[in-house]
Design a protein around this motif. Structure first.
Motif, PDB file in Angstrom:
ATOM      1  N   GLY A  90       0.823  -1.202   0.000  1.00 48.36           N
ATOM      2  CA  GLY A  90       0.000   0.000   0.000  1.00 48.36           C
ATOM      3  C   GLY A  90       0.856   1.250   0.000  1.00 48.36           C
ATOM      4  N   GLY A  91       0.331   2.265  -0.646  1.00 47.73           N
ATOM      5  CA  GLY A  91       1.030   3.551  -0.665  1.00 47.73           C
ATOM      6  C   GLY A  91       0.731   4.335   0.601  1.00 47.73           C
ATOM      7  N   ARG A  92       1.374   5.468   0.700  1.00 45.30           N
ATOM      8  CA  ARG A  92       1.255   6.301   1.884  1.00 45.30           C
ATOM      9  C   ARG A  92      -0.190   6.786   2.102  1.00 45.30           C
ATOM     10  N   ALA A  93      -0.780   7.300   1.004  1.00 43.18           N
ATOM     11  CA  ALA A  93      -2.139   7.847   1.125  1.00 43.18           C
ATOM     12  C   ALA A  93      -3.135   6.750   1.502  1.00 43.18           C
ATOM     13  N   TYR A  94      -2.911   5.545   0.952  1.00 43.47           N
ATOM     14  CA  TYR A  94      -3.796   4.414   1.271  1.00 43.47           C
ATOM     15  C   TYR A  94      -3.702   4.069   2.759  1.00 43.47           C
ATOM     16  N   ARG A  95      -2.469   4.057   3.263  1.00 43.46           N
ATOM     17  CA  ARG A  95      -2.298   3.753   4.691  1.00 43.46           C
ATOM     18  C   ARG A  95      -2.916   4.852   5.562  1.00 43.46           C
ATOM     19  N   GLU A  96      -2.785   6.084   5.151  1.00 42.56           N
ATOM     20  CA  GLU A  96      -3.388   7.175   5.936  1.00 42.56           C
ATOM     21  C   GLU A  96      -4.915   7.011   5.977  1.00 42.56           C
ATOM     22  N   HIS A  97      -5.470   6.646   4.838  1.00 43.46           N
ATOM     23  CA  HIS A  97      -6.919   6.400   4.776  1.00 43.46           C
ATOM     24  C   HIS A  97      -7.295   5.235   5.694  1.00 43.46           C
ATOM     25  N   LEU A  98      -6.498   4.150   5.597  1.00 42.87           N
ATOM     26  CA  LEU A  98      -6.779   2.989   6.449  1.00 42.87           C
ATOM     27  C   LEU A  98      -6.729   3.363   7.928  1.00 42.87           C
ATOM     28  N   ALA A  99      -5.757   4.180   8.286  1.00 39.92           N
ATOM     29  CA  ALA A  99      -5.618   4.562   9.698  1.00 39.92           C
ATOM     30  C   ALA A  99      -6.883   5.280  10.168  1.00 39.92           C
ATOM     31  N   ARG A 100      -7.406   6.170   9.345  1.00 40.72           N
ATOM     32  CA  ARG A 100      -8.625   6.908   9.744  1.00 40.72           C
ATOM     33  C   ARG A 100      -9.816   5.952   9.883  1.00 40.72           C
ATOM     34  N   VAL A 101      -9.944   5.037   8.921  1.00 35.33           N
ATOM     35  CA  VAL A 101     -11.068   4.093   8.960  1.00 35.33           C
ATOM     36  C   VAL A 101     -10.952   3.158  10.163  1.00 35.33           C
ATOM     37  N   LEU A 102      -9.735   2.632  10.382  1.00 31.47           N
ATOM     38  CA  LEU A 102      -9.555   1.648  11.461  1.00 31.47           C
ATOM     39  C   LEU A 102      -9.647   2.308  12.835  1.00 31.47           C
ATOM     40  N   VAL A 103      -9.175   3.546  12.953  1.00 34.96           N
ATOM     41  CA  VAL A 103      -9.315   4.236  14.240  1.00 34.96           C
ATOM     42  C   VAL A 103     -10.794   4.462  14.548  1.00 34.96           C
ATOM     43  N   ALA A 104     -11.566   4.842  13.533  1.00 35.00           N
ATOM     44  CA  ALA A 104     -13.009   5.033  13.760  1.00 35.00           C
ATOM     45  C   ALA A 104     -13.654   3.729  14.231  1.00 35.00           C
ATOM     46  N   ARG A 105     -13.322   2.630  13.541  1.00 29.00           N
ATOM     47  CA  ARG A 105     -13.878   1.327  13.953  1.00 29.00           C
ATOM     48  C   ARG A 105     -13.425   0.957  15.356  1.00 29.00           C
ATOM     49  N   GLY A 106     -12.148   1.212  15.632  1.00 31.44           N
ATOM     50  CA  GLY A 106     -11.591   0.864  16.941  1.00 31.44           C
ATOM     51  C   GLY A 106     -12.250   1.651  18.060  1.00 31.44           C
ATOM     52  N   LEU A 107     -12.426   2.956  17.850  1.00 28.53           N
ATOM     53  CA  LEU A 107     -13.056   3.792  18.888  1.00 28.53           C
ATOM     54  C   LEU A 107     -14.491   3.348  19.134  1.00 28.53           C
ATOM     55  N   GLU A 108     -15.183   3.026  18.042  1.00 31.38           N
ATOM     56  CA  GLU A 108     -16.588   2.614  18.201  1.00 31.38           C
ATOM     57  C   GLU A 108     -16.686   1.270  18.918  1.00 31.38           C
ATOM     58  N   GLU A 109     -15.793   0.348  18.532  1.00 30.31           N
ATOM     59  CA  GLU A 109     -15.834  -0.963  19.200  1.00 30.31           C
ATOM     60  C   GLU A 109     -15.468  -0.829  20.681  1.00 30.31           C
ATOM     61  N   ALA A 110     -14.458  -0.002  20.961  1.00 33.44           N
ATOM     62  CA  ALA A 110     -14.044   0.181  22.361  1.00 33.44           C
ATOM     63  C   ALA A 110     -15.184   0.779  23.174  1.00 33.44           C
ATOM     64  N   ARG A 111     -15.884   1.773  22.586  1.00 32.34           N
ATOM     65  CA  ARG A 111     -17.002   2.381  23.325  1.00 32.34           C
ATOM     66  C   ARG A 111     -18.096   1.347  23.586  1.00 32.34           C
ATOM     67  N   SER A 112     -18.345   0.480  22.604  1.00 32.08           N
ATOM     68  CA  SER A 112     -19.402  -0.526  22.781  1.00 32.08           C
ATOM     69  C   SER A 112     -19.037  -1.525  23.883  1.00 32.08           C
ATOM     70  N   ARG A 113     -17.755  -1.608  24.209  1.00 36.04           N
ATOM     71  CA  ARG A 113     -17.316  -2.573  25.230  1.00 36.04           C
ATOM     72  C   ARG A 113     -17.131  -1.932  26.600  1.00 36.04           C
ATOM     73  N   SER A 114     -17.256  -0.602  26.680  1.00 38.28           N
ATOM     74  CA  SER A 114     -16.949   0.028  27.971  1.00 38.28           C
ATOM     75  C   SER A 114     -18.192   0.080  28.858  1.00 38.28           C
TER      76      SER A 114
END
Lengths: 272, 156
Positions: A248-272
């Motif tokens: 993956g290129g740089r921009a693709y990884r930056e996009h992935l980071a934003r998507v995965l952080v959103a998923r991660g924050l939402e999943e973490a909130r659902s577990r708290s």
């Protein structure tokens, strides 16, 4: 493919390992499970003259509770971390992430200390222990040190460990906020993360978005300030320098980071 | 250095170079050639054997690390009278192999899986075999064979 010639030695105790390291000098390497080091040796990317096999030092394989902390011996296998009932209830982020390392065969041999000391920025556990605010305990010729995870990873495959210094224990405070998530994006099950995200409470860290595991500081500040999770996640790539490679290129990884952080924050909130 | 280990119940001792990989020790010193070298990079799982009862990729373990250990290869699974191991029987019954190259490692990975999880779901099986590649892509029959072997062990 076989490694270049080297001299194999085996230590039965931490003291013996440190002694052998002094004798071996700069070209000696500690060998734990060998699942990071041996592949590099086959490719001649690592050419140690002496290997000090620490894999049988039983005193470094344990998972225990101590003064509000969880302590894990550096030679505890990924499989033992993943299956630990204590970690499953107290540090589910770590137990889950250890179960995502490689495949069952790799987890039978690979160790938590080996993974951290190897410091591959694409590895799962460095970012996880950074999110958990762990302390790494070492022993060397001049005594013992305690290094916060945030000071341990210096660069690509480079840590604060000095020559001949051995990582012996990982000490993790029990989290106050329970919500957690580990997001790992790969093309195939056994691959390293193209990008990964670890979330524990308000702590958010990134895998493979730079030469070391990174704290997503802008995301953490936005969450702490009460931003909507999606808005906070938009800051995920700030201050990162992801690799640009065949996966993956740089921009693709930056996009992935934003998507995965959103998923991660939402999943973490659902577990708290 | 001298490496002494138990392979399929028999002691094997040999003087080898320190850098000798377990898979080469098994093939060259112990004469157990069923275990294949595939990718040589701990990806494909063709070299999977049991070391002290647990699956490992023998191309990423030094023979020296296995010194004193107990190894089981696919040659060691059948009973002394030749009766096949339930996993071998299931692989044959379900036609869980095509070219057969991945099979010795695949079978050993399955033996290890069923020792850890005797009653796996299909999803468990697919996840547990992620470190074993079949280039013929015969995964469906392999998964069927694992589930058959597992169910054969349950009391009816």
């Amino acid at each position: 493919m076989i490694p270049a010639p080297f001299t194999y030695t085996r230590a039965a105790s931490v003291d013996e390992a440190l002694e052998l390291a002094v004798q071996g000098g700069e070209d000696a390497k500690f060998l734990a499970g060998g699942h990071s080091l041996l592949p590099l040796m086959k490719l001649r990317l690592a050419v140690p003259e002496t290997l000090i096999d620490i894999g049988r030092i039983g005193e470094l394989s344990y998972i225990a509770e101590q003064d509000g902390h969880i302590v894990i011996g550096a030679l505890t296998s990924h499989d033992a971390v993943a299956r630990s009932g204590l970690l499953g209830s107290e540090l589910p982020l770590l137990a889950h992430a250890a179960g995502q390392v490689g495949d069952p065969q790799v987890r039978h041999r690979g160790t938590i200390g080996g993974s951290l000391a190897h410091a591959d920025p694409a590895a799962d556990l460095p970012a996880v222990i950074l999110a958990l605010g762990a302390t790494l305990v070492t022993r060397g010729a001049s005594g013992s040190r305690e290094i916060p995870a945030g000071d341990f990873f210096l660069d690509l495959f480079e840590t604060a460990l000095r020559p001949g210094e051995l990582l012996t224990e990982i000490r993790i405070p029990k989290p106050h906020v329970t919500g957690w998530s580990y997001q790992k994006f790969t093309k195939r099950g056994i691959d390293w993360a193209i990008v990964g995200v670890a979330v524990q409470g308000g702590s958010v860290t990134l895998v493979n978005m730079g030469s070391t595991p990174l704290r997503a500081g802008a995301v953490e500040r936005a969450v702490a300030a009460g931003s909507e999770l999606r808005d906070a996640a938009a800051h995920a790539a700030e201050g990162t320098s992801p690799p640009d490679d065949l996966n993956g290129g740089r921009a693709y990884r930056e996009h992935l980071a934003r998507v995965l952080v959103a998923r991660g924050l939402e999943e973490a909130r659902s577990r708290s | 250095m001298k490496v002494t280990l138990t392979a399929n119940g028999s002691e094997v001792a040999a003087e080898v170079e320190d850098r000798t990989l377990l898979v080469h020790f098994l093939r060259d010193a112990a004469g157990l050639t069923a275990t294949n070298v595939g990718c040589d990079t701990s990806s494909c799982g063709a070299c999977t054997v049991l070391l002290d009862g647990r699956s490992v990729k023998s191309c990423t373990v030094l023979a020296a690390q296995a010194d004193g250990g107990e190894i089981t290869t696919v040659e060691g699974l059948a009973a002394p009278d030749g009766e096949m191991h339930p996993v071998q029987t299931a692989f044959r019954a379900e036609h869980a192999l095509q070219c057969g190259f991945c099979t010795p490692g695949m079978v050993m990975a399955v033996v290890s899986l069923l020792a850890e999880n005797p009653d796996p779901t299909e999803d468990d099986v697919r996840t547990a075999l992620e470190g074993n590649l079949c280039r013929c892509t015969g995964y469906h029959n392999i998964v069927r064979a694992v589930l058959a072997a597992a169910s054969g062990r349950r009391p009816s």
